[in-house]
Scaffold this motif. Structure first.
Motif, short mmCIF file in Angstrom:
data_model
loop_
_atom_site.label_atom_id
_atom_site.label_comp_id
_atom_site.label_asym_id
_atom_site.label_seq_id
_atom_site.Cartn_x
_atom_site.Cartn_y
_atom_site.Cartn_z
N GLU A 144 -38.92 -46.17 -0.86
CA GLU A 144 -39.44 -44.80 -0.91
C GLU A 144 -40.25 -44.58 -2.19
OE1 GLU A 144 -38.01 -40.10 -1.10
OE2 GLU A 144 -36.51 -41.70 -1.24
N ALA A 145 -39.71 -45.09 -3.31
CA ALA A 145 -40.40 -44.93 -4.59
C ALA A 145 -41.80 -45.55 -4.56
CB ALA A 145 -39.56 -45.56 -5.71
N LEU A 146 -41.88 -46.76 -4.05
CA LEU A 146 -43.16 -47.47 -4.03
C LEU A 146 -44.13 -46.87 -3.00
CD1 LEU A 146 -41.79 -51.10 -4.36
CD2 LEU A 146 -42.95 -49.75 -6.13
N SER A 147 -43.58 -46.22 -2.00
CA SER A 147 -44.47 -45.56 -1.03
C SER A 147 -45.12 -44.33 -1.64
CB SER A 147 -43.68 -45.15 0.22
OG SER A 147 -42.82 -44.05 -0.05
N LEU A 148 -44.53 -43.82 -2.74
CA LEU A 148 -45.07 -42.63 -3.40
C LEU A 148 -45.93 -42.97 -4.61
CD1 LEU A 148 -41.84 -40.43 -3.25
CD2 LEU A 148 -43.87 -40.25 -1.80
N PHE A 149 -45.62 -44.09 -5.26
CA PHE A 149 -46.42 -44.50 -6.42
C PHE A 149 -46.18 -45.98 -6.69
CE2 PHE A 149 -47.64 -45.13 -10.79
CZ PHE A 149 -48.75 -44.32 -10.94
N VAL A 150 -47.26 -46.75 -6.82
CA VAL A 150 -47.17 -48.18 -7.14
C VAL A 150 -47.62 -48.36 -8.58
CG1 VAL A 150 -47.99 -50.49 -6.60
CG2 VAL A 150 -47.59 -48.85 -4.76
N PRO A 151 -46.73 -48.79 -9.47
CA PRO A 151 -47.08 -48.93 -10.89
C PRO A 151 -47.68 -50.30 -11.21
CG PRO A 151 -44.77 -49.41 -10.61
CD PRO A 151 -45.31 -49.11 -9.22
N ASP A 152 -48.13 -50.44 -12.45
CA ASP A 152 -48.61 -51.74 -12.92
C ASP A 152 -47.47 -52.64 -13.35
OD1 ASP A 152 -51.44 -51.25 -12.66
OD2 ASP A 152 -51.26 -49.88 -14.36
N ALA A 153 -46.37 -52.05 -13.84
CA ALA A 153 -45.19 -52.81 -14.25
C ALA A 153 -43.97 -51.94 -14.00
CB ALA A 153 -45.27 -53.22 -15.71
#
Length: 461
Positions: A144-153
Motif C-alpha cells: 500500500e505504501a509503495l502504491s502511494l509513493f515510491v522513494p529513492d531509498a
C-alpha cells in the motif's frame, strides 16, 4: 513442455508488470508531492517505514532524531514517513514530536504517507500464528505504501523485515534499523514443544532471508547485534558472502537537557517511563512496590510513590492500564501509585527532576532508552538483569556501579530499598557516575556519528 515453461514464468511476468505499473505511477505521485512542497524535481527522497510514528516511545525518538539530522546536514533530501496514524495530521504529529522529545522538524522537507491498513500488522489481528501473520501483513502494508509513493531509498525503522524484499523488488536500495529481532536462535532455544520448534525454525529461515535484503543494517545495542548476527548466519551451513554486517548505533537521548537537572533534593519517588505494552511488565513494578511496603512499612509514612509515565497507542493499551489500576487496588498499594498517560516532555522532565529511583522491568529489553534518561537525569536505575540494560547501559564506570540489576519483584524491592538507603555521599557519587556514563556514551552526537558512519547516504547514490 513449452506450456509448462510459460506457466512457470507467469508469476514473474505478473510481478514485472506490477513493478512497471508502480514505477509508472510513481512519477506523477512524486511530482505532485514535490510541487506541494515547492521542491525541485531533482529532489531525492528517503523513506522511513514506521507505521506507529506517533506512539511517542524510544523507537520514535530514533526516527525523529535521524530525520532531524538529515534535515540539518542534507537539506536537499526529502524525508518521507509511511505511517498508519490516520487520525493524526502532519501538524499534530510535528507538534507531538516537539512536545514529547523537544525535537523541532521542518515541514518543508518532510512528507507523510498515511496508510489505511495498519490493522494488518497488529498482533490482535492474528490470535494464532501471530509472527507469520504480522509479517505477511507488513508485506501488504508496504505494498500500500509503495502504491502511494515510491522513494529513492528506504529504511525500515520498526522491525518489519519482510518489507525489505518487496522494496528491493522495485530496485529501491533498502536499509534496516533493528530495535529487537523478531526471532533468533537464542530465543528459539527456550522453546520446548516440537511443533513450535518446527514453526519457529521455518519462520526464522524466512526472516533471515528477508533481513539479508538490506544493504545496511543498524542495531540499537550489542545484545541486539548478537541476536541479529545469529539470525543472519542462519541456516548454520550457509556462507557469509553477501550478508550485511550489523553496526551498533545506540539510540540517542537528550542528555544535554537532562544533565542540567540538579542531583540533590530528590524525593521518595520511584519512576517508570515506558509505553503501556505487555512486554514492559508494569505489573512487576506494582508487585515490587507491594513487596517493598510489606518488608519496610516505614515507606508508607514517608509517602513513597510509584509514578508510571507511559504512552497509550490504542484502546488495548488503555485496557492494560485499567488492569494495572485494579492490580494496585487488589494489592492495597493504590494510594502509592500514579498513572500519567501520554505526558508531554516538560512534565516528564519535571518527574525526572523529582525521582530518586527509576525502574525498567522488561525481560530482554533490546536497549532501554528510558534507562539512559534516568541516568542522565541523575535517577538511580534499577533494571532487569537482561538485554541491553544489563550489557550496554547499567555497567560499571570507572570501576564502580552505575545502578542495580534485579529479576523478581522481591529482588526489585530489595534493590529499591538499597538505593534509597545509601548515605548522602554514596547517593551523590552513584548519580554522578551514572550521569557521566550516559552523557559520554549515549548522546545525540554519538547517535549522529553512528548514523553517518553506517553509510546511509550511499543508498541515495
Amino acid at each position: 513442455m513449452a506450456g509448462l515453461l510459460l506457466f512457470s514464468l507467469l508469476p514473474l511476468s505478473v510481478i514485472a508488470l506490477c513493478v512497471l505499473h508502480l514505477r509508472g505511477r510513481s512519477f506523477s505521485q512524486r511530482r505532485a508531492v514535490l510541487d506541494s512542497l515547492s521542491l525541485p524535481p531533482s529532489t531525492q527522497t528517503f523513506a522511513f517505514f514506521h507505521p506507529y510514528c506517533n506512539a511517542g516511545g524510544g523507537g520514535e525518538r530514533v526516527l525523529w532524531t535521524a530525520i532531524a539530522y538529515i534535515q540539518r546536514t542534507r537539506p536537499e533530501v526529502l524525508c518521507v514517513v509511511y505511517t498508519g496514524d490516520i487520525s493524526a495530521t502532519k501538524s499534530s504529529i510535528l507538534a507531538k514530536v516537539e512536545s514529547r522529545f523537544s525535537i523541532t522538524l521542518s515541514p518543508a522537507t518532510l512528507h507523510f504517507v498515511f496508510l489505511t491498513r495498519r490493522v494488518l500488522v497488529e498482533d490482535s489481528t492474528y490470535p494464532h500464528f501471530t509472527l507469520i501473520g504480522q509479517s505477511l501483513g507488513s508485506v501488504a502494508l508496504v505494498a500500500e505504501a509503495l502504491s502511494l509513493f515510491v522513494p529513492d531509498a528506504y529504511i525500515d525503522t520498526m522491525g518489519y523485515a519482510f518489507t525489505l524484499p518487496v522494496v528491493r523488488l522495485l530496485g529501491i536500495p533498502a536499509a534496516a534499523y533493528v530495535h529487537y529481532p523478531t526471532v533468533s536462535p537464542p530465543m528459539i532455544s527456550r522453546v520446548t514443544r516440537r511443533a513450535k520448534l518446527i514453526y519457529y525454525h521455518a519462520f526464522m529461515l524466512l526472516y533471515a532471508l528477508a533481513l539479508r535484503r538490506a544493504r545496511i543494517i543498524m542495531v540499537n545495542s550489542s545484545w541486539t547485534k548478537k541476536h541479529v548476527d545469529a539470525v543472519l548466519a542462519y541456516p548454520p551451513f550457509g556462507g557469509r558472502w553477501g550478508i550485511p554486517r550489523p553496526r551498533v548505533v545506540y539510540p540517542s537521548c537528550d542528555t544535554r537537557e537532562m544533565a542540567r537537572l540538579p542531583l540533590d533534593g530528590r524525593e521518595r519517588v520511584i519512576l517508570s517511563i515506558a509505553q503501556f505494552r505487555p512486554e514492559k511488565d508494569h505489573a512487576k513494578q506494582i508487585r515490587a512496590l507491594h513487596e517493598l511496603l510489606r518488608e519496610h512499612p516505614d515507606y508508607v509514612q514517608q509517602g513513597i510513590q510509584l509514578v508510571m509515565i507511559g504512552g497509550c497507542r490504542n484502546s488495548q493499551d488503555e485496557a492494560r492500564v485499567e488492569v494495572l489500576r485494579k492490580l494496585a487496588s487488589d494489592l492495597g498499594v493504590e494510594p502509592h501509585v500514579q498513572f500519567i498517560l501520554n505526558a508531554p516532555y516538560p512534565d516528564m522532565l519535571a518527574w525526572l527532576r523529582r525521582a530518586s529511583v527509576g525502574l525498567n522491568t522488561m525481560l530482554d529489553e533490546h536497549f532501554g532508552i528510558n534507562v539512559v534518561e534516568f541516568m542522565a537525569a541523575g535517577v538511580i536505575p534499577i533494571v532487569h538483569a537482561s538485554g541491553g540494560p544489563l550489557e550496554d547501559i547499567v555497567v560499571e564506570f570507572q570501576g564502580q556501579r552505575t545502578g542495580y540489576h534485579a529479576t523478581t519483584p522481591s529482588e526489585f524491592a530489595s534493590k529499591i530499598h538499597e538505593a534509597l538507603s545509601l548515605s548522602a555521599d554514596e547517593d551523590l557519587a552513584i548519580r554522578q557516575r551514572a550521569r557521566a556514563w550516559a552523557v559520554q556514551r549515549f548522546s545525540e552526537a554519538e547517535f549522529e556519528a553512528g548514523w553517518e558512519a553506517s553509510g546511509w547516504s550511499k543508498l541515495l547514490v
